[in-house]
Enzyme design. Structure first.
Site, PDB file in Angstrom:
ATOM      1  NE  ARG A   1      -4.389  -1.587   1.673  1.00  0.00           N
ATOM      2  CZ  ARG A   1      -5.375  -1.870   2.506  1.00  0.00           C
ATOM      3  NH1 ARG A   1      -5.307  -1.503   3.765  1.00  0.00           N
ATOM      4  NH2 ARG A   1      -6.437  -2.514   2.078  1.00  0.00           N
TER       5      ARG A   1
ATOM      6  CE  LYS B   1     -18.556 -18.485   8.035  1.00  0.00           C
ATOM      7  NZ  LYS B   1     -18.471 -17.554   9.148  1.00  0.00           N
TER       8      LYS B   1
ATOM      9  N   GLY C   1      -8.298  -9.540   0.125  1.00  0.00           N
ATOM     10  CA  GLY C   1      -7.138  -9.894   0.944  1.00  0.00           C
ATOM     11  C   GLY C   1      -6.562 -11.271   0.671  1.00  0.00           C
TER      12      GLY C   1
ATOM     13  N   GLY D   1     -12.421  -4.937   1.466  1.00  0.00           N
ATOM     14  CA  GLY D   1     -13.851  -4.635   1.510  1.00  0.00           C
ATOM     15  C   GLY D   1     -14.329  -3.786   0.339  1.00  0.00           C
TER      16      GLY D   1
END
Ligand code: 3PG
Ligand code: MG
Length: 406
Positions: A37, A198, A355, A378
């Site tokens: 980053r 999930k 991620g 996100g």
């Protein structure tokens, strides 16, 4: 989103530029474990400094929840920025108020100042307008280069933009261009690969993708739920029984939208989840009752690789198996290499993010060979869900009109 204003649309010389970065880097035992980053901030900082801007950097770090948590200070990041970017970076102990004001007043054109963690102020996450105004009062111009925080409607990512001319930085611009090219306006056919554990966390993403892509490959433990929902015995595999009806709905929508869903045809199974246990490769439908599916099998990988030449664009989020534990990284690594080869050959535009996905691609050694790898977690997921990100929405648009997200 092609019409947000960028650094091409402003003269920054001599101006005080409030530059929002995402310096929320991973840290273990007080050491930064991944400087990606920071590296990705280089083009914008370098350009602003070269053009004679006074660069005032804002970022959050971790989740201090409105309190001054010393371990969550950004001070070490000023050193890290110097090491990684080769720039002298000044630091101020607060992001607003007299300390920040004085540091800004001392800044010369071409110099860089990092302000303390925005989340030390309660108003940051509340998107409090008085904090946004205080931030804005430090500068002449706001540049947002924190795509990975653009899903947060916070004072430093969204609110401040209401009070200053607001432009996208080069990283934000590249992220938006890459994601637009992958989903909003892609070269077809488009294939998406979605893995991870999930369905419940990726429901909206799957729902959006089946409407947008021509083929959707489902891997990871998420595939187990889809298989079980169709009556396949998955043994002791991780799956979500309460998501079976949802999985069947997604399959029905995909059929209606002409999106081909690809599920694994074979699996690598083991009776215990640890590194290098005894494994059995079995066709789907023959998973032993005491075993767990921990990776997609070699036939599935072969099938996916054989299908790749049929696509011009590929979007990837989530590994195919439990890639952190060998040998359950095999399918993800093999597919990553095939995607990288097709990308190198100019046959495929490949865009990946999230991620785990970044970690998996790094593990496969192909990070640099994808067309674009987003550093966002996100924010990348919310983009794939078709949401308009507040941090992007807040920026100035070319004609006052911002195109909707995907
Ligand atoms: C991230 O690391 O994904 C961004 O910096 C956002 O951080 P947050 O999830 O704490 O808002
Ligand atoms: Mg985070």
């Amino acid at each position: 989103m092609k019409n947000i204003k960028t650094l091409d649309h402003v003269d920054v010389a001599g101006k005080r530029v409030l530059l929002r970065l995402d310096l929320n880097v991973p840290v273990r035992d007080g050491k930064i474990t991944d400087v990606t980053r920071i590296e990705r901030a280089r083009p914008t900082i370098a350009e602003l400094a070269r053009k004679g801007a006074r660069v005032i950097v804002l970022s959050h770090f971790d989740r201090p929840k409105g309190k001054r948590v010393p371990e969550m200070s950004l001070r070490p990041l000023s050193t890290a920025m110097r090491d990684v970017l080769g720039l002298d970076v000044f630091f101020a102990d607060d992001c607003v108020g007299p300390i920040a004001e004085e540091a800004v007043a001392n800044l010369e054109p071409g110099q860089v100042l990092l302000l303390e963690n925005t989340r030390f102020h309660q108003g940051e996450e509340e998107n409090d307008d008085s904090l946004a105004r205080q931030l804005a009062s430090l500068a002449d111009l706001y540049v947002n280069d924190a795509f990975s925080a653009a899903h947060r409607a916070h004072a430093s990512t969204a609110g401040v933009a209401a009070h200053l001319p607001s432009h996208a930085g080069r990283l934000m611009q590249r992220e938006v261009e890459a994601l637009t090219a992958a989903l909003e306006d892609p070269e077809r056919p488009v294939c998406a690969i979605v893995g991870g554990s999930k369905i419940s966390t990726k429901l909206e993403l799957l729902g959006n993708l089946v409407e947008k892509v021509d083929m959707l490959v489902i891997g990871g433990a998420m595939a187990n739920t889809f298989l079980a929902a169709q009556g396949t015995d998955v043994g002791r595999s991780l799956q979500e029984p309460d998501m079976h009806a949802t999985a069947r709905d997604i399959l029905a929508i995909a059929r209606a939208k002409n999106c081909e869903i690809v599920l694994p045809v074979d699996a690598v199974t083991a009776t215990e989840f640890r590194a290098n246990p005894p494994v059995r490769v079995v066709p789907i439908g023959e998973v032993p009752a005491d075993a767990m599916i921990l990776d997609v099998g070699p036939k599935t990988v072969e099938l996916l690789i054989a299908r790749l030449p049929g696509f011009r664009t590929l979007v990837w989020n989530g590994p195919l198996g439990a890639f952190e534990t060998p040998p359950f990284d095999a399918a993800t690594v093999a597919l990553a290499h095939a995607v990288a080869d097709a990308t190198d050959a100019g046959a495929l535009r490949s865009v990946a993010g999230g991620g785990d996905t970044v970690a998996a691609l790094r593990h496969a050694g192909v990070m640099e060979r994808m067309s674009y790898v987003s550093t966002a977690g996100g924010a990348f997921l919310e983009w794939l869900e078709g949401k308009v990100l507040p941090g992007i929405l807040a920026l100035d648009a070319m004609n006052g009109v911002l195109m909707p997200a995907v």
